[in-house]
Design an enzyme around this catalytic site. Sequence first.
Site, short mmCIF file in Angstrom:
data_model
loop_
_atom_site.label_atom_id
_atom_site.label_comp_id
_atom_site.label_asym_id
_atom_site.label_seq_id
_atom_site.Cartn_x
_atom_site.Cartn_y
_atom_site.Cartn_z
N ASP A 7 0.88 -1.16 0.00
CA ASP A 7 0.00 0.00 0.00
C ASP A 7 0.92 1.21 0.00
O ASP A 7 1.50 1.56 1.03
CB ASP A 7 -0.88 -0.04 1.26
N LYS A 68 2.48 11.01 -3.91
CA LYS A 68 1.43 10.30 -4.66
C LYS A 68 0.47 11.28 -5.34
O LYS A 68 -0.14 10.96 -6.36
CB LYS A 68 0.68 9.40 -3.69
N GLU A 169 -7.31 -0.11 -4.81
CA GLU A 169 -7.31 -0.17 -3.34
C GLU A 169 -8.62 -0.75 -2.76
O GLU A 169 -8.55 -1.62 -1.88
CB GLU A 169 -7.02 1.22 -2.76
N ASP A 191 -12.85 5.11 2.67
CA ASP A 191 -11.40 5.14 2.92
C ASP A 191 -10.95 6.58 3.18
O ASP A 191 -10.87 7.39 2.27
CB ASP A 191 -10.69 4.56 1.67
#
Length: 521
Positions: A7, A68, A169, A191
Amino acid sequence: MPVIGIDLGTTNSCAAVIEGGRPLVIPLHDGKVTMPSMVAFGPGGTLVGEAAKRQFVNNVENTVYAAKRLLGRHFEDLHTQKAIASLTYKCVGGPNGDVWVVAGERKRAIQEISAMVLAEIKEACRRHLAQDVTQAVIAVPAYFNDRQRHATKQAAKIAGLEVIRVINEPTAAALAFGLDKGGERRVAVYDLGGGTFDVSVLKVGGGAIEVLASAGDAFLGGNDFDQRLYEWLKWRVQEQCGVDVTIETKSAHRLFEAAEAAKIRLSGETKAKIALPFLATTAQGQSIHFECDIDRATFETLVGDLVDETLRTFTDTITAAGLKPTDIDEVLLVGGMTRMPVIRERVRAVTAVEPATGVHPDLVVAVGAAVQAAMLTEGAIPAVLLDVTPHNLGVLTVAGLSETVIPKNSRVPADMVRRFTTVSDNQQLVRIVVFQGDNRHIDKNEILAEFRLEDLRPAPRGQIEIDVAFSISPEGIVHVTATDVETGNLQTINISGAVGLPEQEVVRMAAEQARELSTSH
Ligand code: AMP
């Protein structure tokens, strides 16, 4: 050799592997299983993870975080510019129009930064498992486009890791809970991490996982919650001591860290004490020792609108999937922020479902990626991961016409062929621009590639026909080929080869990192 699940998060990263059928989350540093996705450059060398975070306040310009947000993005992109505006390090446009950072007196591709985080993870896995690790499954947000997925793979390659599969994800979350094994269920994944918020609605069961809809906010996360508490604390200090302590970077940073720590404590307790001795000095040279209490209810009021916003997106995404909140059978909470009780309660109230527990929200994605890795390598029958493509895939032709070829939310893998013809007599050239995005204005979309079929034979308009075949792989990677129907002349565009860093650059960067690593470990 084990294949690890990673992850690679905006704020934190985590890795896991399946051993003897059970997930093993890898300690990355001092027994901690998550690691800040941060890289710092200083006189003493390069620091990654916890060590980079610790020195952040003293080296803000040379500490790279939230990479990211920039990975696989164009520098000129509005999203990129918005992200850059809030960062403390400097970014510039790279040779391909992508984002490079200037840190440690050098320019580096954003892939190199993510590669350093990945290399640290790889090394921790090697140490813990006492074996070399060269292959991984990496999870990416469901909305990542071709460019972002490809940039993730390039980062891994620089780190010396072969990505055997990119997985979404939320799909990883569903695998972590073993939901693919039971009967058909509708699953909502909420999330909320440190910097981003994602919602996905899945149809799961019978060995298949299908993303029905996904949405989110790339600029909403735990940091915004910390910021609210920080502002509140700042006023409390001003009230108590008559000083704005945030003028001093170091005091401001301590206050911010105290805010995050209090937020985390308030997930387990209803009250938290904040004590910051020697926080600053008054104009008269007196030390300020700041202390105050905050209760959970006050904190929940401070962040109420943020929580409301996430819930709005949550219900909207369920609607976009063609469902009602009460149709949801399972709710998965992912990301450290979902340990906040009010989030749990609100999600439960909307869906009337008790959120699944059993896998720690911070580790869910890495565990799911490891499950996928085991499925792919151990010869187990892989679950059919029927994801959908998050964006329209289309073309713009020489005539200036744009057309959607594979609409968003189509299942992947997907294939489609479109026939184009010349628009003028004796036209020699056909230029086709492939884009990904949902905007009616072509220039607001992501241009994936542009290719040309040249030296067409002279013919009246409309007579030359060109078939353009598009395909999207299970990983969400796009391939396009164009064929002159009559001559069979084929031109292949491997889109992935056309974006991001040129292959020889990736190889050079990989060699450089391997060299640097061999001297630091
Ligand atoms: P992630 O990106 O998933 O690692 O999530 C990190 C975010 O979760 C950060 O904003 C943390 O402050 C936050 N977080 C971690 N643990 C807790 C907790 N127990 N309660 C509330 N927030 C937390």
